[in-house]
Design a protein around this motif. Structure first.
Motif, short mmCIF file in Angstrom:
data_model
loop_
_atom_site.label_atom_id
_atom_site.label_comp_id
_atom_site.label_asym_id
_atom_site.label_seq_id
_atom_site.Cartn_x
_atom_site.Cartn_y
_atom_site.Cartn_z
N PRO A 34 7.26 -2.38 6.87
CA PRO A 34 6.48 -1.64 5.87
C PRO A 34 7.31 -0.60 5.11
CG PRO A 34 5.92 -0.90 8.08
CD PRO A 34 6.78 -2.12 8.24
N ASP A 35 8.49 -0.25 5.62
CA ASP A 35 9.35 0.66 4.88
C ASP A 35 9.88 -0.03 3.62
OD1 ASP A 35 10.27 3.45 5.34
OD2 ASP A 35 12.25 2.56 5.00
N GLU A 36 9.85 -1.38 3.63
CA GLU A 36 10.32 -2.14 2.49
C GLU A 36 9.18 -2.76 1.69
OE1 GLU A 36 12.86 -5.01 4.29
OE2 GLU A 36 14.41 -3.56 4.85
N GLU A 37 8.11 -3.17 2.38
CA GLU A 37 7.03 -3.89 1.70
C GLU A 37 5.80 -3.03 1.46
OE1 GLU A 37 6.28 -7.94 2.78
OE2 GLU A 37 8.14 -8.05 3.93
N ALA A 38 5.80 -1.80 1.94
CA ALA A 38 4.79 -0.81 1.56
C ALA A 38 5.54 0.35 0.93
CB ALA A 38 3.99 -0.36 2.79
N THR A 39 4.81 1.39 0.54
CA THR A 39 5.44 2.57 -0.05
C THR A 39 5.09 3.79 0.78
OG1 THR A 39 5.25 1.64 -2.28
CG2 THR A 39 5.69 4.00 -2.10
N LEU A 57 -0.47 16.25 4.03
CA LEU A 57 -0.84 14.86 4.27
C LEU A 57 -2.34 14.66 4.12
CD1 LEU A 57 0.60 12.23 5.10
CD2 LEU A 57 0.13 12.82 7.48
N THR A 58 -3.12 15.56 4.68
CA THR A 58 -4.58 15.48 4.54
C THR A 58 -5.00 15.64 3.08
OG1 THR A 58 -4.96 16.31 6.79
CG2 THR A 58 -6.77 16.52 5.22
N ARG A 59 -4.36 16.56 2.39
CA ARG A 59 -4.69 16.76 0.97
C ARG A 59 -4.43 15.50 0.16
NH1 ARG A 59 -2.93 16.79 -3.62
NH2 ARG A 59 -0.78 16.43 -2.96
N MET A 60 -3.30 14.84 0.41
CA MET A 60 -2.95 13.63 -0.32
C MET A 60 -3.99 12.54 -0.12
SD MET A 60 1.19 13.60 0.43
CE MET A 60 1.28 11.84 0.18
N LEU A 61 -4.51 12.43 1.11
CA LEU A 61 -5.54 11.43 1.38
C LEU A 61 -6.82 11.77 0.62
CD1 LEU A 61 -6.55 8.96 3.03
CD2 LEU A 61 -7.29 10.60 4.78
N ARG A 62 -7.24 13.02 0.71
CA ARG A 62 -8.50 13.43 0.08
C ARG A 62 -8.43 13.39 -1.44
NH1 ARG A 62 -9.84 18.17 4.53
NH2 ARG A 62 -11.04 16.82 5.93
N ASP A 63 -7.24 13.58 -2.00
CA ASP A 63 -7.09 13.53 -3.45
C ASP A 63 -6.80 12.12 -3.96
OD1 ASP A 63 -7.56 16.21 -3.48
OD2 ASP A 63 -5.52 16.82 -3.99
N GLY A 64 -6.74 11.15 -3.05
CA GLY A 64 -6.54 9.77 -3.46
C GLY A 64 -5.14 9.42 -3.89
N GLU A 65 -4.15 10.23 -3.50
CA GLU A 65 -2.77 9.96 -3.89
C GLU A 65 -2.16 8.85 -3.03
OE1 GLU A 65 -0.50 13.54 -3.93
OE2 GLU A 65 -1.93 14.61 -5.23
N VAL A 66 -2.74 8.60 -1.88
CA VAL A 66 -2.29 7.53 -0.99
C VAL A 66 -3.51 6.75 -0.52
CG1 VAL A 66 -0.17 8.68 -0.21
CG2 VAL A 66 -2.34 9.11 0.98
N GLU A 67 -3.28 5.54 -0.01
CA GLU A 67 -4.38 4.69 0.43
C GLU A 67 -4.66 4.82 1.92
OE1 GLU A 67 -4.12 0.67 -1.81
OE2 GLU A 67 -2.12 1.61 -1.98
N GLY A 68 -3.80 5.53 2.61
CA GLY A 68 -3.99 5.81 4.02
C GLY A 68 -2.92 6.79 4.47
N ARG A 80 0.83 -1.22 0.00
CA ARG A 80 0.00 0.00 0.00
C ARG A 80 0.86 1.26 0.00
NH1 ARG A 80 -4.97 -2.21 -1.14
NH2 ARG A 80 -5.34 -4.03 0.21
N ARG A 81 0.29 2.33 -0.55
CA ARG A 81 0.90 3.66 -0.48
C ARG A 81 0.36 4.36 0.77
NH1 ARG A 81 3.13 6.20 -4.79
NH2 ARG A 81 2.10 8.18 -4.29
N ILE A 82 1.25 4.63 1.72
CA ILE A 82 0.86 5.23 3.00
C ILE A 82 1.53 6.58 3.16
CG2 ILE A 82 0.79 4.93 5.50
CD1 ILE A 82 -0.92 2.92 3.95
N GLY A 83 0.74 7.61 3.39
CA GLY A 83 1.28 8.95 3.56
C GLY A 83 1.82 9.17 4.96
N VAL A 84 3.00 9.76 5.03
CA VAL A 84 3.63 10.13 6.30
C VAL A 84 4.17 11.55 6.15
CG1 VAL A 84 4.21 7.76 6.91
CG2 VAL A 84 5.87 9.14 5.64
N VAL A 85 4.29 12.26 7.26
CA VAL A 85 4.90 13.59 7.17
C VAL A 85 6.34 13.45 6.70
CG1 VAL A 85 5.63 15.62 8.47
CG2 VAL A 85 3.36 14.65 8.86
#
Length: 333
Positions: free
Chosen positions: A161-166, A176-187, A134-139
């Motif tokens: 997850p640093d290796e098996e997620a993105t 970070l909130t914008r990325m979630l709302r725009d669908g750029e990440v899955e969480g 999964r693509r996970i947004g972090v600061v």
């Protein structure tokens, strides 16, 4: 910086400036805190009630961006560059910066300031095991929330997850909130006061609060502070009375914020981006659950154990530091 964020900062700063009277002959403590961070509720309370002058110092509060400067948060940069006397960051970041030579010290606990894993309501992500692929947004990758997730996944589920997620670095909580709302990440791993603003106003849910990971990984029932208030060694040496005064004003503010619901209604109107009663109550209750009014040697021992456990499980690369420097925590001022 987005225009709406600028307006938000200016509006909140104006509310704080209402209570910025003259310091007189009191020592000045320059507090620089993020415009969307939860300490601003406490700072507003201190200024509104005059607790700084009551405790013999003058608190000068300025709200700043939550973006990164040179790889560190804006508040960290201001303290290290001599433009601030008081900030708050997590103690892992404090250890990292002090180990690199920054003359900063932790003078008082703030609280269990972690966040939560937030996804769209229809997301298949139900727990940490679902982060693979999964693509996970972090600061940023060195954010405490991502470190906690990496440690928990490696210990409990046998993967990093640093290796098996993105992990996708946003650079700020707003982005970070914008990325979630725009669908750029899955969480996203978002800071805790912003979680209610997302979940109460859109089709999103909190999958897992990071506070659960803190307690599980620390192997203690005692509520441990993750973030602390910091100052410079020079300011502490030259202004110990101001630091003691802040500690007293902070404790008084905590007493009011943990008991006065009307005060939170005022805070919601003046300082929150979403002045919705449900969101205000959720942030109020979360703040009360998060905050730590004081600490002692047992608290520090627990924080050291949590750090050692994170180091053992996640490794020095994940933490960005391999030890807690001596004399970083100052219980007695």
């Amino acid at each position: 910086m987005a225009e709406s964020t600028t307006v938000d900062i200016e509006s909140q700063q104006a509310e704080l400036d209402t209570y910025h009277d003259e310091p007189g002959d009191r020592p000045v403590l320059r507090a620089r805190f993020e415009h969307n961070g939860s300490p601003r509720y406490m700072l507003y309370t201190i200024k509104r009630l005059g607790l700084d002058h009551e405790h013999g110092f003058h608190l000068d509060v300025q709200l700043v961006s939550d973006s990164l400067e040179g790889g560190v948060e804006t508040v960290e940069a201001k303290l290290q560059e001599g433009d601030a006397d008081l900030i708050d960051i997590d103690y892992i970041s404090t250890a990292r910066e002090r180990a690199d030579g920054a003359p900063i010290v932790a003078i008082h606990p703030y609280g269990r300031t972690v966040g939560g894993l937030v996804t769209p309501e229809d997301s298949p992500i139900e727990d940490l095991t679902d982060l693979r692929g999964r693509r996970i947004g972090v600061v940023r990758r060195l954010d405490k929330n991502w470190i906690l997730v990496r440690a928990a996944c490696r210990e409990r589920h046998g993967f990093d997850p640093d290796e098996e997620a993105t992990p996708v670095e946003a650079g700020s909580k707003v982005e970070l909130t914008r990325m979630l709302r725009d669908g750029e990440v899955e969480g996203v791993l978002q800071f805790w006061p912003i979680v209610p603003e997302i979940t109460e106003t859109g089709p999103y849910r909190e999958v897992l609060p990071m506070a659960e990971l803190v307690q599980d990984l620390s192997e203690t029932d005692r509520k441990l502070p993750i973030s602390t208030f910091l100052t410079s060694e020079q300011y502490l040496s030259e202004n110990p009375d101001a630091v003691r005064g802040f500690k007293g004003a902070y404790r008084d503010a905590v007493d009011r914020l943990t008991s006065d619901d009307e005060l939170w209604e005022d805070i919601g109107e003046r300082l929150m981006y979403e002045d919705d009663p449900e969101i205000v109550r959720a942030v109020r209750d979360g703040w009360r659950e998060m905050v730590v009014a004081d600490w002692d040697a047992e608290t520090i021992d627990g924080m050291d154990r949590l750090f050692d456990h994170l180091l053992e499980v996640a490794g020095a690369d994940a933490l960005g530091v391999d030890h807690v420097p001596d004399d970083m925590f100052r219980l007695e001022v």
